[in-house]
Design a protein around this motif. Structure first.
Motif, PDB file in Angstrom:
ATOM      1  N   GLN A 138      39.550  46.680  35.564  1.00  0.00           N
ATOM      2  CA  GLN A 138      40.844  46.140  35.948  1.00  0.00           C
ATOM      3  C   GLN A 138      40.714  45.167  37.110  1.00  0.00           C
ATOM      4  O   GLN A 138      41.501  44.235  37.240  1.00  0.00           O
ATOM      5  CB  GLN A 138      41.791  47.275  36.325  1.00  0.00           C
ATOM      6  CG  GLN A 138      43.207  46.822  36.666  1.00  0.00           C
ATOM      7  CD  GLN A 138      44.096  47.974  37.069  1.00  0.00           C
ATOM      8  OE1 GLN A 138      43.688  49.132  36.976  1.00  0.00           O
ATOM      9  NE2 GLN A 138      45.304  47.680  37.528  1.00  0.00           N
ATOM     10  N   GLY A 139      39.716  45.368  37.967  1.00  0.00           N
ATOM     11  CA  GLY A 139      39.513  44.483  39.106  1.00  0.00           C
ATOM     12  C   GLY A 139      38.228  44.823  39.829  1.00  0.00           C
ATOM     13  O   GLY A 139      37.605  45.857  39.592  1.00  0.00           O
ATOM     14  N   THR A 140      37.837  43.929  40.723  1.00  0.00           N
ATOM     15  CA  THR A 140      36.631  44.139  41.515  1.00  0.00           C
ATOM     16  C   THR A 140      36.779  43.415  42.842  1.00  0.00           C
ATOM     17  O   THR A 140      37.491  42.405  42.942  1.00  0.00           O
ATOM     18  CB  THR A 140      35.381  43.628  40.771  1.00  0.00           C
ATOM     19  OG1 THR A 140      34.226  43.814  41.597  1.00  0.00           O
ATOM     20  CG2 THR A 140      35.508  42.160  40.426  1.00  0.00           C
ATOM     21  N   TYR A 141      36.123  43.930  43.868  1.00  0.00           N
ATOM     22  CA  TYR A 141      36.124  43.243  45.163  1.00  0.00           C
ATOM     23  C   TYR A 141      34.875  43.637  45.935  1.00  0.00           C
ATOM     24  O   TYR A 141      34.353  44.738  45.779  1.00  0.00           O
ATOM     25  CB  TYR A 141      37.391  43.566  45.965  1.00  0.00           C
ATOM     26  CG  TYR A 141      37.403  44.911  46.639  1.00  0.00           C
ATOM     27  CD1 TYR A 141      37.003  45.065  47.966  1.00  0.00           C
ATOM     28  CD2 TYR A 141      37.815  46.051  45.959  1.00  0.00           C
ATOM     29  CE1 TYR A 141      37.014  46.305  48.587  1.00  0.00           C
ATOM     30  CE2 TYR A 141      37.838  47.292  46.572  1.00  0.00           C
ATOM     31  CZ  TYR A 141      37.433  47.412  47.885  1.00  0.00           C
ATOM     32  OH  TYR A 141      37.437  48.641  48.495  1.00  0.00           O
ATOM     33  N   SER A 193      28.483  36.962  40.702  1.00  0.00           N
ATOM     34  CA  SER A 193      28.566  37.923  39.604  1.00  0.00           C
ATOM     35  C   SER A 193      27.205  38.579  39.381  1.00  0.00           C
ATOM     36  O   SER A 193      26.161  38.024  39.703  1.00  0.00           O
ATOM     37  CB  SER A 193      29.031  37.229  38.323  1.00  0.00           C
ATOM     38  OG  SER A 193      28.124  36.196  37.963  1.00  0.00           O
ATOM     39  N   ASP A 210      46.184  45.493  44.744  1.00  0.00           N
ATOM     40  CA  ASP A 210      46.022  44.174  44.143  1.00  0.00           C
ATOM     41  C   ASP A 210      44.598  43.697  44.446  1.00  0.00           C
ATOM     42  O   ASP A 210      44.338  43.082  45.479  1.00  0.00           O
ATOM     43  CB  ASP A 210      47.057  43.211  44.709  1.00  0.00           C
ATOM     44  CG  ASP A 210      47.107  41.898  43.949  1.00  0.00           C
ATOM     45  OD1 ASP A 210      46.107  41.575  43.272  1.00  0.00           O
ATOM     46  OD2 ASP A 210      48.131  41.198  44.023  1.00  0.00           O
ATOM     47  N   PHE A 211      43.668  43.994  43.538  1.00  0.00           N
ATOM     48  CA  PHE A 211      42.255  43.759  43.811  1.00  0.00           C
ATOM     49  C   PHE A 211      41.928  42.274  43.949  1.00  0.00           C
ATOM     50  O   PHE A 211      41.027  41.907  44.701  1.00  0.00           O
ATOM     51  CB  PHE A 211      41.407  44.390  42.702  1.00  0.00           C
ATOM     52  CG  PHE A 211      40.987  45.803  42.999  1.00  0.00           C
ATOM     53  CD1 PHE A 211      39.705  46.237  42.758  1.00  0.00           C
ATOM     54  CD2 PHE A 211      41.881  46.697  43.553  1.00  0.00           C
ATOM     55  CE1 PHE A 211      39.318  47.536  43.043  1.00  0.00           C
ATOM     56  CE2 PHE A 211      41.512  47.993  43.835  1.00  0.00           C
ATOM     57  CZ  PHE A 211      40.230  48.419  43.584  1.00  0.00           C
ATOM     58  N   SER A 212      42.609  41.408  43.223  1.00  0.00           N
ATOM     59  CA  SER A 212      42.300  39.982  43.311  1.00  0.00           C
ATOM     60  C   SER A 212      42.624  39.433  44.700  1.00  0.00           C
ATOM     61  O   SER A 212      41.833  38.681  45.288  1.00  0.00           O
ATOM     62  CB  SER A 212      43.079  39.215  42.240  1.00  0.00           C
ATOM     63  OG  SER A 212      44.477  39.399  42.412  1.00  0.00           O
ATOM     64  N   LYS A 213      43.762  39.839  45.270  1.00  0.00           N
ATOM     65  CA  LYS A 213      44.115  39.366  46.603  1.00  0.00           C
ATOM     66  C   LYS A 213      43.266  40.044  47.674  1.00  0.00           C
ATOM     67  O   LYS A 213      42.888  39.421  48.665  1.00  0.00           O
ATOM     68  CB  LYS A 213      45.599  39.614  46.860  1.00  0.00           C
ATOM     69  CG  LYS A 213      46.514  38.770  45.989  1.00  0.00           C
ATOM     70  CD  LYS A 213      47.971  39.012  46.330  1.00  0.00           C
ATOM     71  CE  LYS A 213      48.881  38.151  45.451  1.00  0.00           C
ATOM     72  NZ  LYS A 213      50.312  38.382  45.751  1.00  0.00           N
ATOM     73  N   SER A 255      40.239  40.964  47.306  1.00  0.00           N
ATOM     74  CA  SER A 255      38.928  40.314  47.248  1.00  0.00           C
ATOM     75  C   SER A 255      38.920  39.027  48.064  1.00  0.00           C
ATOM     76  O   SER A 255      37.949  38.731  48.769  1.00  0.00           O
ATOM     77  CB  SER A 255      38.552  40.029  45.790  1.00  0.00           C
ATOM     78  OG  SER A 255      37.293  39.401  45.707  1.00  0.00           O
ATOM     79  N   ARG A 256      40.009  38.261  47.986  1.00  0.00           N
ATOM     80  CA  ARG A 256      40.081  37.026  48.759  1.00  0.00           C
ATOM     81  C   ARG A 256      40.179  37.307  50.259  1.00  0.00           C
ATOM     82  O   ARG A 256      39.587  36.592  51.075  1.00  0.00           O
ATOM     83  CB  ARG A 256      41.280  36.190  48.289  1.00  0.00           C
ATOM     84  CG  ARG A 256      41.095  35.575  46.916  1.00  0.00           C
ATOM     85  CD  ARG A 256      42.126  34.503  46.656  1.00  0.00           C
ATOM     86  NE  ARG A 256      43.470  35.072  46.510  1.00  0.00           N
ATOM     87  CZ  ARG A 256      44.011  35.467  45.367  1.00  0.00           C
ATOM     88  NH1 ARG A 256      43.295  35.363  44.251  1.00  0.00           N
ATOM     89  NH2 ARG A 256      45.228  35.941  45.316  1.00  0.00           N
ATOM     90  N   SER A 309      28.378  44.132  36.153  1.00  0.00           N
ATOM     91  CA  SER A 309      29.816  43.878  36.094  1.00  0.00           C
ATOM     92  C   SER A 309      30.177  43.024  34.889  1.00  0.00           C
ATOM     93  O   SER A 309      31.226  43.239  34.252  1.00  0.00           O
ATOM     94  CB  SER A 309      30.278  43.191  37.385  1.00  0.00           C
ATOM     95  OG  SER A 309      29.959  43.982  38.511  1.00  0.00           O
TER      96      SER A 309
END
Length: 553
Positions: free
Chosen positions: A16-19, A4, A202-205, A207-208, A8
């Motif tokens: 809403q999301g980050t990657y 982090s 889908d930013f969370s997925k 990002s992974r 941010s």
């Protein structure tokens, strides 16, 4: 896990999301034995049995054979091959020829162009014996070929190969292409515009998925990619399989260029634009930003709209995305570039670009890729921390008195920092401007930055003067020395304090005093919100001066 950063975290409620994702990757492919004159001679003996034919004419003939075989192959297979000029962008030339079939895999386009390259020349004596094999002093222009191909795992890949022995090559690819194809296999929602995932993804997925590029397994993936194409699609025109096996020709790979980006998806595009423009306005002067490039487009940005029902899982490209205002915030330090710019309607991208991996001083071989990416991620987090510190400054209680008081460093007594003196103000400005250097700065660089601001020469302000001023800042813990080096760094807490003093003096005290002393004139027809605050403060300051009996006119 994504490290982090302060920027941010500060705007987390608006996101809403980050990657994070590795963007452009450029690998150098080289034949180790072809890097020295003796190695070239040894390789030639393996290839032809002896070195009696090793001369400039046969080297040029080998380059000509490469070109003729490639042209014949492209004509037979119907693959377009064109010649590009020096300033043409090769990737843009290939876009119209990209196949529409999503299952296509292989070579689809070739570009030929002239560029300088190290060329071997062979010196022989009167008896015909080789006396020296060396590179020519000035690199001549020779033919280079750009092989554009589609890989099932990495998408659009470009291999640039020199037509002259020992056939040095570069493998150019994009990490977003790899993530996009992995998302398609995993059935993850991903909307891609250019080389960026935008709203609807889908930013969370994502990002992974993008985090897998940081693992050690990526080294094997990249090596398999190179081995899959560079021998059978490119080198085969210069060295057939039999000649390559007989001479033991095999490439090794090193990292040349890297790009790492952090992408923030805001809930509303207008909010992103407001945050970004204020960041530029507040940090442009302290960070000594020379130029901000803006490309104008549509001004009304989108915002997140919730849809009823279950969204369909798919991956697609936003081909006809709207073109919004594009503002590029760029700071360049040698072979390192730090950038912030907006992508699409609601995505703000922060990027670290390494133009030559040698600059990171962590090794260049492909096996060092995870360490290089980790180093770049630390640079990105530190850069965003510095930007946020300059963007939102802070002064704690007693900071005014503490800064001007003397300090001790060991047994040495140091004077305080009096910002009423022009020299101290110039030093503070220079330190804040140098704070974005990823590798820190030296005393000589600080002295040069101060001289640029003051117009003095080296006799008036030398490195010795800069060392004394720097010692005072170290005594106040505003600057620290980097361990085991002669370089210094201003961390975000110190930048925040220094910027607060500069803003307080330049944006508050000086405008207020100037407005109080200056006689009233006709007010302008259009006033900014900041002007309203200044007007209210001046009126209250007039009353304060009258109460304490201070004449201002």
């Amino acid at each position: 896990m994504i490290a982090s950063d302060e920027f941010s975290q500060y705007y987390a409620e608006l996101l809403q999301g980050t990657y994070d994702c590795v963007d452009r990757i450029v690998l150098n492919a080289f034949y180790p034995l072809g890097q020295t004159g003796g190695g070239v001679r040894s390789w030639w003996r393996r290839l032809y049995g002896d070195d009696s034919t090793l001369d400039d004419e046969h080297l040029r003939e080998m380059a000509g054979t490469f070109s003729r075989r490639l042209h014949a192959f492209c004509a037979k297979q119907g693959i377009p091959i064109i010649e590009a000029q020096a300033r043409d962008r090769k990737h843009e030339l290939a876009q119209p020829y990209e196949p529409n079939d999503p299952k296509f895999c292989g070579l689809f386009f070739v570009i030929k162009s002239n560029a300088p390259a190290p060329v071997w020349e062979v010196k022989r004596n009167g008896e015909g014996r080789i006396t020296e094999i060396r590179h020519r002093k000035s690199w001549p222009y020779v033919r280079h070929f750009f092989f554009h191909l589609i890989d099932q795992e990495w998408g659009h890949v470009t291999i640039r190969m020199c037509g002259y022995p020992p056939f040095g090559a570069q493998v150019i690819l994009n990490g977003h292409e790899w993530v996009e194809r992995l998302a398609r296999r995993k059935r993850v929602v991903a909307v891609k515009n250019g080389n960026c995932f935008i709203e609807g993804s889908d930013f969370s997925k994502i990002s992974r998925l993008a985090a897998e590029l940081n693992r050690v397994e990526t080294i094997a993936r990249l090596r398999r990619l190179c081995e899959r194409w560079i021998y059978h699609t490119c080198l085969c025109f210069a060295l057939p399989h039999v000649d390559r096996e007989r001479s033991g020709f095999a490439y090794q790979y090193s990292v040349f260029q890297l790009e790492l980006s952090r992408n923030l998806l805001f809930w509303r595009g207008t909010t992103m634009d407001e945050v970004y423009q204020k960041l530029i306005d507040r940090t442009r002067a302290p960070l000594d930003l020379k130029q901000v490039k803006t490309i104008f487009g549509f001004s009304h940005r989108p915002h997140h709209t919730a849809k009823r029902g279950r969204e369909r899982t798919e991956v697609f490209k936003a081909v006809q995305a709207a073109s919004y205002d594009l503002t590029v915030f760029k700071i360049k330090w040698g072979n390192l570039t730090l950038k912030i710019y907006d992508k699409g309607g609601r995505v703000l991208r922060m990027e670290v670009v390494v133009h030559n991996a040698k600059e990171l001083r962590s090794g260049k071989m492909l096996e060092k890729l995870p360490a290089l990416l980790e180093r770049m991620r630390d640079m990105l987090v530190r850069f965003l921390g510095t930007i946020q510190a300059a963007h939102v400054s802070f002064l704690d209680e007693g900071a005014f008195e503490g800064l001007s008081e003397p300090t001790t460093r060991g047994t040495r007594r140091l004077a305080g920092i009096d910002l009423d003196k022009a020299r101290n103000r110039l030093v503070v400005d220079a330190v804040v401007a140098l704070s974005t250097r990823p590798n820190g700065f030296t005393v000589a660089q600080l002295a040069e930055a101060v001289r640029q601001r003051s117009g003095q020469d080296a006799d008036m302000y030398s490195a010795r003067n800069a060392a004394y001023d720097l010692a005072k800042l170290i005594g106040k813990t505003l600057v620290r020395r980097i361990e085991r080096s002669r370089r210094y760094a201003a961390d975000p807490p110190g930048v925040r304090t220094l910027c607060a003093y500069v803003l307080l003096r330049e944006k508050v005290i000086k405008p207020l005093l100037a407005g109080v002393v200056r006689p009233c004139r006709r007010p302008p027809k259009v006033t900014a919100p900041l002007d309203h605050h200044y007007a209210a403060l001046r009126q209250e300051l007039h009353r304060t001066f009258e109460t304490i009996g201070l004449a201002v006119a």
